[in-house]
Design an enzyme around this catalytic site. Sequence first.
Site, PDB file in Angstrom:
ATOM      1  N   ASP A  59       0.849  -1.191   0.000  1.00 58.88           N
ATOM      2  CA  ASP A  59       0.000   0.000   0.000  1.00 58.88           C
ATOM      3  C   ASP A  59       0.886   1.243   0.000  1.00 58.88           C
ATOM      4  OD1 ASP A  59      -1.861   1.988   0.358  1.00 58.88           O
ATOM      5  OD2 ASP A  59      -2.696   1.178   2.225  1.00 58.88           O
ATOM      6  N   SER A 139      -1.116  15.297 -13.605  1.00 53.11           N
ATOM      7  CA  SER A 139      -2.254  15.259 -14.532  1.00 53.11           C
ATOM      8  C   SER A 139      -2.454  16.628 -15.140  1.00 53.11           C
ATOM      9  CB  SER A 139      -3.531  14.851 -13.789  1.00 53.11           C
ATOM     10  OG  SER A 139      -4.687  15.029 -14.590  1.00 53.11           O
ATOM     11  N   TYR A 152      -9.722  16.018  -6.908  1.00 55.58           N
ATOM     12  CA  TYR A 152      -8.731  15.294  -7.716  1.00 55.58           C
ATOM     13  C   TYR A 152      -7.771  16.284  -8.368  1.00 55.58           C
ATOM     14  CZ  TYR A 152      -6.598  12.791 -11.573  1.00 55.58           C
ATOM     15  OH  TYR A 152      -5.686  12.275 -12.459  1.00 55.58           O
ATOM     16  N   LYS A 156      -3.532  16.800  -7.823  1.00 53.72           N
ATOM     17  CA  LYS A 156      -2.527  16.767  -8.882  1.00 53.72           C
ATOM     18  C   LYS A 156      -1.776  18.093  -8.979  1.00 53.72           C
ATOM     19  CE  LYS A 156      -3.071  12.507 -10.122  1.00 53.72           C
ATOM     20  NZ  LYS A 156      -1.998  11.524  -9.889  1.00 53.72           N
TER      21      LYS A 156
END
Length: 248
Positions: A59, A139, A152, A156
């Site tokens: 993990d 991203s 999200y 990024k």
Amino acid sequence: MRLEGKVAIVTGGGSGFGEGIVRKFVAEGAKVILLDRDEANGKRVAGDLGAACLPLVADVAQLSGMEAARDLAQSTFGGLHILVNNAGVGHLPAPMETIDDAAFDRIASVNMRSIYNGARALVPLFKEQKAGVFLNVASTGGVSPRPNLTWYNASKGWVITATRGMAVELAPFGIRVNAINPVAGDTPLLATFMGEDTPEVRAKFLSTIPLGRFSTPADMGNAAAFLCSEEASMITGVAMEVDGGRCI
């Protein structure tokens, strides 16, 4: 064979962009620890690549996972030179105020804390050997956010800033740190970004990409191999868009 003699850890290497990076690294001569929570996919990819790739179930949100990958790389392949922080998660498009604590915490743990864990586990080693490369997968959402993916996008953006901060701090030790910013790719995460996978929704997404196609795992592998190779020895602190022109 631009990565011949190099040993790398690639997180989230069992599918999508991570799989493309793992396959390209092995093709370029690297030995790879494929770290993924999905044991079946990790074994599937590693099974295609033979002794050059070893899967590890761990993990990335836990420091122990990164330490286990570091130790396995050293004990199995005799060293460690590259960490690709590729593992990432998203959330279904929704107004920002409707994202619950669990979804936010998962994004923070996988997209952000994993990079922190990787630094804690590997920076001392890289400093000692006065060499090393970190590559963080950010991203286009961190540069040109899409609506209803705010947390999200924010994670990024954090990755891009962390990349630059790491690069400045670690440059005196011979350690390079870069990022790549992919546009949406035809990977398991695509449906998460789109909300639903229909021809109409795909066409809407593609209309925002000037080159007219999604990113592929091979695209990410090619960019990652370059940035992690000696050909990019003068490049650090860059967040390179691999996006078909979306951020223009």
